[in-house]
Design an enzyme around this catalytic site. Structure first.
Site, short mmCIF file in Angstrom:
data_model
loop_
_atom_site.label_atom_id
_atom_site.label_comp_id
_atom_site.label_asym_id
_atom_site.label_seq_id
_atom_site.Cartn_x
_atom_site.Cartn_y
_atom_site.Cartn_z
N TYR A 45 0.85 -1.20 0.00
CA TYR A 45 0.00 0.00 0.00
C TYR A 45 0.88 1.24 0.00
O TYR A 45 1.86 1.30 0.75
CB TYR A 45 -0.89 0.02 1.25
CG TYR A 45 -2.34 -0.25 0.94
CD1 TYR A 45 -3.01 0.54 0.01
CD2 TYR A 45 -3.04 -1.28 1.54
CE1 TYR A 45 -4.34 0.28 -0.31
CE2 TYR A 45 -4.35 -1.54 1.24
CZ TYR A 45 -5.01 -0.75 0.30
OH TYR A 45 -6.31 -0.99 -0.01
N GLU A 47 -0.53 4.92 -0.50
CA GLU A 47 -1.27 6.17 -0.72
C GLU A 47 -0.35 7.37 -0.57
O GLU A 47 0.46 7.42 0.37
CB GLU A 47 -2.41 6.33 0.28
CG GLU A 47 -3.67 5.61 -0.12
CD GLU A 47 -3.84 4.34 0.69
OE1 GLU A 47 -2.81 3.74 1.05
OE2 GLU A 47 -5.00 3.98 0.95
N ASP A 191 -7.43 13.60 -24.97
CA ASP A 191 -7.47 12.18 -24.58
C ASP A 191 -6.91 11.39 -25.76
O ASP A 191 -7.60 11.16 -26.76
CB ASP A 191 -8.90 11.77 -24.25
CG ASP A 191 -9.01 10.29 -23.86
OD1 ASP A 191 -8.05 9.54 -24.12
OD2 ASP A 191 -10.06 9.90 -23.32
N THR A 217 -4.56 6.14 -21.69
CA THR A 217 -4.45 4.83 -21.08
C THR A 217 -3.08 4.28 -21.50
O THR A 217 -2.44 4.79 -22.41
CB THR A 217 -5.57 3.88 -21.55
OG1 THR A 217 -5.66 3.96 -22.97
CG2 THR A 217 -6.89 4.26 -20.94
N LYS A 220 -3.13 0.47 -24.70
CA LYS A 220 -3.57 0.39 -26.10
C LYS A 220 -2.31 0.41 -26.99
O LYS A 220 -1.47 -0.46 -26.85
CB LYS A 220 -4.55 1.52 -26.40
CG LYS A 220 -5.84 1.43 -25.56
CD LYS A 220 -6.89 2.40 -26.02
CE LYS A 220 -8.20 2.24 -25.27
NZ LYS A 220 -8.27 2.95 -23.99
N ARG A 226 -2.56 -2.41 -18.06
CA ARG A 226 -3.84 -1.68 -18.00
C ARG A 226 -3.73 -0.60 -16.94
O ARG A 226 -3.58 -0.89 -15.75
CB ARG A 226 -4.97 -2.65 -17.61
CG ARG A 226 -5.20 -3.75 -18.60
CD ARG A 226 -6.55 -4.37 -18.41
NE ARG A 226 -7.56 -3.56 -19.04
CZ ARG A 226 -7.88 -3.63 -20.34
NH1 ARG A 226 -7.27 -4.48 -21.13
NH2 ARG A 226 -8.82 -2.86 -20.84
#
Ligand code: DSN
Length: 442
Positions: A45, A47, A191, A217, A220, A226
């Site tokens: 973790y 954050e 985008d 992203t 692609k 991902r």
């Protein structure tokens, strides 16, 4: 005992190997990206951001995230990068959260004309509900209608203009978007999820000189894990020096919790791979393959939205055969060993679930090492499947019968000997190409 999941993964690998994948937003990652994704990094973790985390034990994660950020910044030549977004949709929402107040106006491309749900699609999406959405479209040539963009911008004074798409086969003119954004004092958000790899490889114009904020992203054409990244350009920082901080805060605490550290590391690997000469060659071959595929399909009498492609993707338009034929063709192609997605066309008379088109693209087949010869072969297979569907049974009119029709149709296509014959040919060719290859094929 071996968990059933492992045998399902083996089956999925076999499916991917034996079929030809033409979904333009899918790709195959390098073995190195895959290796990093299944590493111990996902146990942690973290954050916060490097040097200011809420949990202890993040010294190494800090280094990994800083490396990813530096590589991405250098790859694109931008002032700032955030590599924590879980994927494209939350990344877009984070950008809007940073740039707009609820109720402010967003101007984006209509879904049916190739836009994305997160670009302000009205009523059913967060971006079209929390913000006032205005949507521009394409003209008769299927190119973005900049007269409409300008007049809507003047009338509605959007806070954000989105230059981006998900099923638009032509190059985006970021400069004209910039001029319009400047005229009305809007932020310009690009985008580029679909074309990132082409931008890096010099096969598509770059938004970096024009946009304030860029989202992409990473799975692609970029060919990473991902995930997603948000970039702020020098121009964006000049306009508001707090913009990077606003984006960071929109991701956490605004929208997300712990970053997916294995994904972050895999983005760093993919960013390094994208600096290689082989990657540039790869993006050139995506374009060459798309051009060859489009030309062969047109020669076979299949209509394409806008008559062709300037990118990695194209939309096959079957509305002149029968509106709503796209869903049947996508199912029949799948039975024949080729997977693609049904898609709306700009003149759509159907709906997103029963559309008249099919969207295809070349990033994945190019990663496998396929070239122009295979594109001609793929076009021939598609033409044979289209012919089979066009002369067969049609969707019922009655809405309630349609869902069962599509299920029955799936079984019908799977059992058909014509489609099985195509599937066998597809398998023979597809299995000659590994899922990932750096090799150059003519
Ligand atoms: N689902 C992606 C695509 O297929 O283009 C966009 O989110």
């Amino acid at each position: 005992m071996t968990d059933r999941i492992f045998s399902l993964i083996d089956q999925e690998k076999q499916r991917q190997t034996e079929m030809v994948g033409l979904i333009p937003s899918e790709n195959n990652t390098s073995p190195e990206v895959s290796r990093v994704l299944s590493s111990c990094l996902s146990n942690k973790y973290s954050e916060g951001y490097a040097g200011r985390r809420y949990y202890e034990g993040n010294e190494i994660i800090d280094e990994i995230e800083s490396l990813a950020v530096e590589r991405v910044k250098s790859l694109f030549g931008v002032a700032y990068a955030n590599v924590q977004p879980y994927s494209g949709s939350p990344a877009n929402l984070a950008i809007y959260f940073a740039l707009m107040d609820p109720g402010d106006t967003i101007l984006g491309l209509k879904l049916a004309h190739g836009g994305h749900l997160t670009h302000g699609h009205p009523k059913v999406t967060a971006s079209g509900t929390f913000y006032t959405s205005v949507q521009y479209g394409v003209d008769e040539s299927a190119r973005i209608d900049f007269d409409e963009v300008r007049s809507l911008a003047r009338k509605h004074k959007p806070k954000v203009i989105v230059a981006g798409n998900t099923a638009y086969p032509f190059e985006l003119d970021f400069k004209t978007f910039r001029d319009i954004a400047d005229e009305v004092g809007a932020w310009l958000v690009a985008d580029i999820s679909h074309v990132t790899g082409l931008v890096i490889g010099g096969q598509h114009s770059s938004p970096v000189p024009h946009a304030d904020v860029i989202m992409s992203t990473t799975h692609k054409t970029f060919r990473g894990p991902r995930g997603a990244m948000i970039l702020v350009t020098e121009r964006g920082v000049k306009k508001d020096s707090k913009l990077p901080q606003k984006i960071d805060s929109a991701i956490i605490p605004g929208l997300q919790g712990g970053p997916h550290n294995a994904t972050t590391a895999a983005i760093a690997i993919a960013a390094e791979e994208a600096t290689k000469p082989e990657y540039k060659q790869y993006t050139k071959r995506i374009r060459a393959n798309a051009t060859a595929l489009a030309e062969s399909l047109l020669s076979a009498g299949i209509q394409l939205v806008g008559g062709g492609t300037q990118t990695h993707l194209m939309v096959l338009d079957f509305s002149s055969i029968r509106p709503e034929l796209g869903s049947q063709i996508a199912i029949a192609l799948n039975a024949a060993g080729i997977y693609a997605n049904k898609n709306t066309v700009p003149t759509e008379q159907g709906s997103p679930f029963y559309p008249s088109g099919v969207r295809i693209g070349t990033p994945l087949v190019t990663t496998r090492g396929m070239g122009v010869v295979q594109m001609h072969q793929i076009a021939d297979w598609i033409a044979r499947v289209v012919e089979w569907v066009a002369t067969g049974s049609t969707l019922p009119e009655e809405k309630q019968q349609r869902a069962s029709f599509l299920n029955d149709y799936r079984a019908h296509t799977a059992a058909d000997t014509t489609l099985q014959a195509v599937r066998q040919e597809v398998k023979e060719v597809a299995t000659q190409f590994p899922l990932f290859s750096w090799e150059e094929i003519g």
